[in-house]
Design a protein around this motif. Structure first.
Motif, PDB file in Angstrom:
ATOM      1  N   LEU A  64       0.807  -1.216   0.000  1.00  8.69           N
ATOM      2  CA  LEU A  64       0.000   0.000   0.000  1.00  8.69           C
ATOM      3  C   LEU A  64       0.841   1.268   0.000  1.00  8.69           C
ATOM      4  N   ASP A  65       2.162   1.112   0.252  1.00 10.97           N
ATOM      5  CA  ASP A  65       3.048   2.271   0.235  1.00 10.97           C
ATOM      6  C   ASP A  65       3.583   2.567  -1.158  1.00 10.97           C
ATOM      7  N   GLN A  66       3.260   1.694  -2.126  1.00  7.63           N
ATOM      8  CA  GLN A  66       3.727   1.882  -3.495  1.00  7.63           C
ATOM      9  C   GLN A  66       2.796   2.847  -4.237  1.00  7.63           C
ATOM     10  N   PRO A  67       3.305   3.488  -5.307  1.00 10.67           N
ATOM     11  CA  PRO A  67       2.416   4.318  -6.140  1.00 10.67           C
ATOM     12  C   PRO A  67       1.283   3.472  -6.724  1.00 10.67           C
ATOM     13  N   LEU A  68       0.185   4.142  -7.070  1.00 10.89           N
ATOM     14  CA  LEU A  68      -0.994   3.426  -7.550  1.00 10.89           C
ATOM     15  C   LEU A  68      -0.691   2.648  -8.830  1.00 10.89           C
ATOM     16  N   THR A  69       0.111   3.226  -9.722  1.00 10.70           N
ATOM     17  CA  THR A  69       0.436   2.521 -10.967  1.00 10.70           C
ATOM     18  C   THR A  69       1.250   1.260 -10.690  1.00 10.70           C
ATOM     19  N   THR A  70       2.148   1.333  -9.711  1.00 15.31           N
ATOM     20  CA  THR A  70       2.934   0.149  -9.352  1.00 15.31           C
ATOM     21  C   THR A  70       2.038  -0.932  -8.762  1.00 15.31           C
ATOM     22  N   GLN A  71       1.097  -0.529  -7.887  1.00 15.19           N
ATOM     23  CA  GLN A  71       0.159  -1.493  -7.318  1.00 15.19           C
ATOM     24  C   GLN A  71      -0.684  -2.145  -8.414  1.00 15.19           C
ATOM     25  N   LEU A  72      -1.110  -1.334  -9.403  1.00 17.48           N
ATOM     26  CA  LEU A  72      -1.916  -1.876 -10.492  1.00 17.48           C
ATOM     27  C   LEU A  72      -1.118  -2.882 -11.314  1.00 17.48           C
ATOM     28  N   TRP A  73       0.153  -2.586 -11.606  1.00 15.87           N
ATOM     29  CA  TRP A  73       0.977  -3.496 -12.393  1.00 15.87           C
ATOM     30  C   TRP A  73       1.211  -4.813 -11.646  1.00 15.87           C
ATOM     31  N   ILE A  74       1.470  -4.715 -10.342  1.00 15.41           N
ATOM     32  CA  ILE A  74       1.670  -5.924  -9.536  1.00 15.41           C
ATOM     33  C   ILE A  74       0.398  -6.775  -9.530  1.00 15.41           C
ATOM     34  N   TYR A  75      -0.753  -6.111  -9.404  1.00 16.49           N
ATOM     35  CA  TYR A  75      -2.016  -6.852  -9.376  1.00 16.49           C
ATOM     36  C   TYR A  75      -2.300  -7.505 -10.727  1.00 16.49           C
ATOM     37  N   LEU A  76      -2.047  -6.780 -11.830  1.00 14.92           N
ATOM     38  CA  LEU A  76      -2.282  -7.347 -13.156  1.00 14.92           C
ATOM     39  C   LEU A  76      -1.395  -8.567 -13.403  1.00 14.92           C
ATOM     40  N   LYS A  77      -0.139  -8.508 -12.983  1.00 15.46           N
ATOM     41  CA  LYS A  77       0.742  -9.664 -13.143  1.00 15.46           C
ATOM     42  C   LYS A  77       0.212 -10.842 -12.335  1.00 15.46           C
ATOM     43  N   GLY A  78      -0.303 -10.562 -11.150  1.00 15.75           N
ATOM     44  CA  GLY A  78      -0.868 -11.640 -10.340  1.00 15.75           C
ATOM     45  C   GLY A  78      -2.091 -12.261 -10.984  1.00 15.75           C
ATOM     46  N   VAL A  79      -2.963 -11.421 -11.569  1.00 16.62           N
ATOM     47  CA  VAL A  79      -4.174 -11.935 -12.228  1.00 16.62           C
ATOM     48  C   VAL A  79      -3.796 -12.822 -13.405  1.00 16.62           C
ATOM     49  N   LEU A  80      -2.806 -12.397 -14.192  1.00 21.83           N
ATOM     50  CA  LEU A  80      -2.381 -13.196 -15.338  1.00 21.83           C
ATOM     51  C   LEU A  80      -1.818 -14.545 -14.896  1.00 21.83           C
ATOM     52  N   GLN A  81      -1.314 -14.621 -13.661  1.00 21.94           N
ATOM     53  CA  GLN A  81      -0.805 -15.869 -13.101  1.00 21.94           C
ATOM     54  C   GLN A  81      -1.843 -16.577 -12.228  1.00 21.94           C
ATOM     55  N   LEU A  82      -3.097 -16.075 -12.290  1.00 21.55           N
ATOM     56  CA  LEU A  82      -4.204 -16.614 -11.484  1.00 21.55           C
ATOM     57  C   LEU A  82      -3.933 -16.486  -9.997  1.00 21.55           C
ATOM     58  N   ASP A  83      -3.166 -15.481  -9.619  1.00 21.56           N
ATOM     59  CA  ASP A  83      -2.924 -15.162  -8.208  1.00 21.56           C
ATOM     60  C   ASP A  83      -3.709 -13.897  -7.886  1.00 21.56           C
ATOM     61  N   LEU A  84      -4.808 -14.054  -7.138  1.00 22.62           N
ATOM     62  CA  LEU A  84      -5.702 -12.923  -6.864  1.00 22.62           C
ATOM     63  C   LEU A  84      -5.373 -12.203  -5.570  1.00 22.62           C
ATOM     64  N   GLY A  85      -4.241 -12.519  -4.959  1.00 19.38           N
ATOM     65  CA  GLY A  85      -3.833 -11.796  -3.773  1.00 19.38           C
ATOM     66  C   GLY A  85      -4.116 -12.542  -2.484  1.00 19.38           C
ATOM     67  N   PHE A  86      -3.966 -11.801  -1.368  1.00 21.50           N
ATOM     68  CA  PHE A  86      -4.082 -12.378  -0.026  1.00 21.50           C
ATOM     69  C   PHE A  86      -5.081 -11.563   0.783  1.00 21.50           C
ATOM     70  N   SER A  87      -5.974 -12.250   1.495  1.00 23.04           N
ATOM     71  CA  SER A  87      -6.977 -11.584   2.323  1.00 23.04           C
ATOM     72  C   SER A  87      -6.408 -11.334   3.717  1.00 23.04           C
ATOM     73  N   HIS A  88      -6.288 -10.069   4.086  1.00 22.29           N
ATOM     74  CA  HIS A  88      -5.776  -9.736   5.415  1.00 22.29           C
ATOM     75  C   HIS A  88      -6.767 -10.094   6.505  1.00 22.29           C
ATOM     76  N   ARG A  89      -8.054 -10.094   6.162  1.00 16.44           N
ATOM     77  CA  ARG A  89      -9.077 -10.353   7.172  1.00 16.44           C
ATOM     78  C   ARG A  89      -9.158 -11.834   7.526  1.00 16.44           C
ATOM     79  N   GLN A  90      -9.092 -12.693   6.506  1.00 10.80           N
ATOM     80  CA  GLN A  90      -9.237 -14.119   6.745  1.00 10.80           C
ATOM     81  C   GLN A  90      -7.909 -14.864   6.705  1.00 10.80           C
ATOM     82  N   GLN A  91      -6.825 -14.131   6.453  1.00 14.34           N
ATOM     83  CA  GLN A  91      -5.487 -14.726   6.436  1.00 14.34           C
ATOM     84  C   GLN A  91      -5.445 -15.952   5.530  1.00 14.34           C
TER      85      GLN A  91
END
Length: 327
Positions: A64-91
């Motif tokens: 969350l400390d990264q620029p918005l464009t960097t966060q978007l690029w990281i998320y897009l790379k994850g989506v292309l690899q079928l990695d949708l991220g990590f849930s902080h609430r449900q760990q």
């Protein structure tokens, strides 16, 4: 439909679908991150520690400390690899959470879709065949009532009637954990829990299909080829089935293909009312907790489902009407 054109058609549609999904992913990411509030503050509050150092650590951990464009690029790379991220609430991983909940949503929306399309087409066909009679008036009034009534009110009234007063059906959840049922006993328990939410979700779309089927059948019935069939002495029942209803189903199928994908998103309210453990309820819980990764994951999965349903609708359209070419 010429089968030789099918591979090229599918390739073009798949490429267009990928572009549409990527555009939706970008829009969802930007809209969610434009919402007011700091996710790090929510995460820190949930863990019971809100000091600045811990919040800064959370921002670094989740990018969350990264620029918005960097966060978007990281998320897009994850989506292309079928990695949708990590849930902080449900760990837990977002993809795993959605896959655990997706079967329940598909079961609910599939049952609601079958109720809506079968009941709506049957009611619309009966109304068109009995146009101007009391049966047509009754079906029209019922369809308008279902269309105008809010889903949550319908759900609550069904619970009061069939669960509280008559005690015929369970009111909430997907199954009764106290039964420890397996096999057919578990399937029967799930089927009983499925009735009320599926009927609630399906009634609104049933009304739409009934009105659409009635209108299109009346329009097709005035076409020249229908009059020619009657003039040749074709039995009325066959005229209605083979000529009128078959051609009237084309716009119904188009609308059903669009609505099939929207049912998944529309199940959020029904899943919340009936405590149904699907991705709609998961999205609602993630919204309250500002769990952005889960929200974006749910939006991504539902977008993919809508695109797939539209592709299947195009293929089904060509199969039902030989005049429609896949090209």
């Amino acid at each position: 439909m010429e089968l030789s054109r099918l591979p090229g058609f599918l390739l073009r549609r798949v490429l267009k679908s990928v572009a549409v999904i990527l555009a939706i992913v970008v829009c969802n990411f930007l809209l969610i991150h434009a919402a007011p509030g700091d996710p790090a503050t929510v995460m820190a509050g949930q863990s019971g520690a809100a000091d600045p150092q811990y919040m800064e650590q959370l921002r670094r951990q989740f990018g969350l400390d990264q620029p918005l464009t960097t966060q978007l690029w990281i998320y897009l790379k994850g989506v292309l690899q079928l990695d949708l991220g990590f849930s902080h609430r449900q760990q837990a991983g977002v993809a795993g959470l959605i896959m655990d909940r997706l079967p329940a949503t598909l079961l609910l929306t599939g049952a609601a879709f079958l109720i809506a399309i079968s009941g709506g087409v049957a009611m619309g066909a009966l109304a068109a065949r009995r146009v101007g009679t009391w049966a047509d008036s009754v079906i029209t009034v019922i369809a308008l009532a279902f269309y105008a009534t809010p889903l949550f009110w319908v759900g609550l009234m069904l619970v009061l009637l069939f669960s509280v007063y008559l005690e015929w059906l369970p009111s909430f959840g997907m199954s009764d954990p106290s039964l420890n049922a397996t096999g057919l006993a578990l399937a029967w328990d799930v089927a009983q829990h499925l009735v009320l939410p599926a009927v609630t979700l399906g009634l609104f779309y049933l009304a739409v299909y009934a009105r659409l089927t009635r209108a299109t059948m009346l329009e097709v019935a005035d076409q020249d080829f229908v009059k020619t069939a009657r003039a040749k002495g074709v039995p009325e029942g066959r005229v209605l089935r083979a000529h009128v209803l078959r051609n009237a189903l084309l716009p119904v199928i188009t609308f059903a293909g669009i609505q099939a994908g929207q049912l998944v998103g529309g199940s959020i309210l029904v899943e919340t009312v009936f405590a149904w453990p699907g991705i709609g309820r998961l999205a609602f819980e993630a919204l309250l907790a500002r769990d952005y990764q889960v929200l974006m994951g749910v939006f991504f999965i539902t977008s993919v489902m809508v695109v797939l349903f539209n592709l299947l609708t195009d293929l089904l359209y060509a199969l039902i009407d030989p005049r429609v070419e896949v090209a």
